[in-house]
Design an enzyme around this catalytic site. Structure first.
Site, PDB file in Angstrom:
ATOM      1  CG  ASP A   8      -4.391  -5.852   0.192  1.00 48.50           C
ATOM      2  OD1 ASP A   8      -4.074  -6.126   1.375  1.00 48.50           O
ATOM      3  OD2 ASP A   8      -4.347  -4.707  -0.287  1.00 48.50           O
ATOM      4  CE  LYS A  17       2.018   3.924   4.813  1.00 51.97           C
ATOM      5  NZ  LYS A  17       1.615   2.852   3.896  1.00 51.97           N
ATOM      6  CE1 TYR A  28      -0.661   0.736  10.381  1.00 55.87           C
ATOM      7  CE2 TYR A  28      -0.128   2.547   8.916  1.00 55.87           C
ATOM      8  CZ  TYR A  28      -0.949   1.497   9.268  1.00 55.87           C
ATOM      9  OH  TYR A  28      -2.057   1.212   8.523  1.00 55.87           O
ATOM     10  CG  HIS A  40      -1.841  -1.121   1.306  1.00 60.02           C
ATOM     11  ND1 HIS A  40      -2.476  -1.519   2.458  1.00 60.02           N
ATOM     12  CD2 HIS A  40      -2.267  -1.986   0.344  1.00 60.02           C
ATOM     13  CE1 HIS A  40      -3.239  -2.560   2.217  1.00 60.02           C
ATOM     14  NE2 HIS A  40      -3.135  -2.874   0.927  1.00 60.02           N
TER      15      HIS A  40
HETATM   16  C1  LIG Z   1      -5.188   3.170   6.202  1.00 54.00           C
HETATM   17  C2  LIG Z   1      -6.508   3.650   6.734  1.00 54.00           C
HETATM   18  C3  LIG Z   1      -7.673   2.938   6.525  1.00 54.00           C
HETATM   19  N1  LIG Z   1      -8.853   3.395   7.023  1.00 54.00           N
HETATM   20  C4  LIG Z   1     -10.060   2.592   6.799  1.00 54.00           C
HETATM   21  C5  LIG Z   1     -10.329   2.253   5.350  1.00 54.00           C
HETATM   22  C6  LIG Z   1     -10.973   0.893   5.421  1.00 54.00           C
HETATM   23  O1  LIG Z   1     -12.373   1.056   5.582  1.00 54.00           O
HETATM   24  C7  LIG Z   1     -10.405   0.266   6.688  1.00 54.00           C
HETATM   25  C8  LIG Z   1      -9.329  -0.770   6.408  1.00 54.00           C
HETATM   26  O2  LIG Z   1      -8.384  -0.163   5.533  1.00 54.00           O
HETATM   27  P1  LIG Z   1      -7.332  -1.081   4.781  1.00 54.00           P
HETATM   28  O3  LIG Z   1      -7.995  -2.348   4.330  1.00 54.00           O
HETATM   29  O4  LIG Z   1      -6.602  -0.238   3.763  1.00 54.00           O
HETATM   30  O5  LIG Z   1      -6.320  -1.427   5.982  1.00 54.00           O
HETATM   31  P2  LIG Z   1      -4.956  -2.251   5.798  1.00 54.00           P
HETATM   32  O6  LIG Z   1      -5.109  -3.338   4.791  1.00 54.00           O
HETATM   33  O7  LIG Z   1      -4.511  -2.573   7.166  1.00 54.00           O
HETATM   34  O8  LIG Z   1      -3.960  -1.200   5.147  1.00 54.00           O
HETATM   35  C9  LIG Z   1      -2.995  -0.501   5.931  1.00 54.00           C
HETATM   36  O9  LIG Z   1      -1.930  -1.374   6.181  1.00 54.00           O
HETATM   37  C10 LIG Z   1      -0.895  -1.364   5.210  1.00 54.00           C
HETATM   38  C11 LIG Z   1       0.148  -2.391   5.553  1.00 54.00           C
HETATM   39  C12 LIG Z   1      -0.336   0.015   5.107  1.00 54.00           C
HETATM   40  O10 LIG Z   1       0.868   0.259   5.042  1.00 54.00           O
HETATM   41  C13 LIG Z   1      -1.302   1.106   4.986  1.00 54.00           C
HETATM   42  O11 LIG Z   1      -0.932   2.145   5.889  1.00 54.00           O
HETATM   43  C14 LIG Z   1      -2.710   0.787   5.193  1.00 54.00           C
HETATM   44  O12 LIG Z   1      -3.241   0.731   3.892  1.00 54.00           O
HETATM   45  O13 LIG Z   1      -9.851   1.348   7.448  1.00 54.00           O
HETATM   46  C15 LIG Z   1      -8.959   4.577   7.729  1.00 54.00           C
HETATM   47  O14 LIG Z   1     -10.042   4.984   8.157  1.00 54.00           O
HETATM   48  N2  LIG Z   1      -7.802   5.315   7.923  1.00 54.00           N
HETATM   49  C16 LIG Z   1      -6.586   4.892   7.466  1.00 54.00           C
HETATM   50  O15 LIG Z   1      -5.577   5.596   7.698  1.00 54.00           O
END
Ligand SMILES: Cc1cn([C@H]2C[C@H](O)[C@@H](COP(=O)(O)OP(=O)(O)O[C@H]3O[C@H](C)C(=O)[C@H](O)[C@H]3O)O2)c(=O)[nH]c1=O
Length: 189
Positions: A169, A72, A132, A62
């Site tokens: 993903d 980060k 993070y 991401h």
């Molecule tokens: C990143 C983020 C997400 N969200 C919401 C959006 C989605 O509804 C939910 C899950 O998001 P996501 O599936 O993108 O979360 P991860 O798969 O853990 O992604 C994160 O983890 C990987 C390893 C990363 O490096 C990124 O910082 C970040 O994308 O949280 C928010 O409300 N705020 C935020 O800052």
């Protein structure tokens, strides 16, 4: 606090000072003073935490596109991950190269990842609490992902539970097919 250089310019392993005693330990995870002493200048504006229940869960790769790119500082509060940073800056001498570092509650290591890099991790244990800091706010519009198994990058993740990948993903594009807008500039050195 120590910083250890990696093969990617600007990506550092950070080792905090741990003060142990009969009760347990205390450590400063981050302070403006510690980072300034290491020559690291980041103004973090958001703290994140995710929980992954099983070994083999992969989140990534991401990044947020400019103008909302994020640096980060990542760490593991519980369990262990293989943490990966990938240089996504077109024109960079290390474009598409990656580093992988084991971060765990036990080794207390952190990884500092500048803007212009993609980030992802694969859990090495169940029940991983991943924490993070980022230096730019979340932007749904600029939030991006690229395929974790992009063959032009070739990250060696180990055993991935692909059935537990998020919808995002599962459908991310290859880097060459994405609208990633990171461009390397000499000033970044
Ligand atoms: C990143 C983020 C997400 N969200 C919401 C959006 C989605 O509804 C939910 C899950 O998001 P996501 O599936 O993108 O979360 P991860 O798969 O853990 O992604 C994160 O983890 C990987 C390893 C990363 O490096 C990124 O910082 C970040 O994308 O949280 C928010 O409300 N705020 C935020 O800052």
């Amino acid at each position: 606090m120590k910083k250890i250089a990696t093969k990617l310019d600007g990506v550092y392993i950070i080792e905090p000072d741990v003060h142990g005693d009969a009760r347990g330990y205390f450590m400063e995870v981050w302070s403006t003073r510690n980072f300034e002493e290491l020559g690291l200048h980041y103004d973090f504006v958001q703290d994140n935490q995710s929980f992954s229940s099983q070994k083999g869960i992969l989140r990534g790769i991401h990044f947020q596109n400019n103008p909302m790119a994020q640096a980060k500082l990542v760490r593991v509060n519980r369990g262990a991950v293989l943490d990966v940073a990938v240089d996504l800056r077109k024109g960079s001498p290390t474009y598409k190269q990656w580093v992988a570092v084991k971060l765990s509650a036990e080794n207390r290591r952190m990884l500092m990842i500048p803007r212009g890099f993609g980030h992802g991790f694969r859990t090495l244990t169940d029940d991983v609490e991943f924490c993070y800091k980022v230096d730019n706010l979340y932007s749904k519009e600029c939030d991006r992902g690229i395929r974790f198994d992009d063959p032009t990058i070739g990250v060696e993740w180990g055993e991935v539970r692909t059935e537990l990948l998020s919808q995002k993903d599962t459908t991310s594009p290859l880097l060459d097919d994405s609208d990633c807008n990171f461009v390397y500039s000499e000033e970044e050195k």
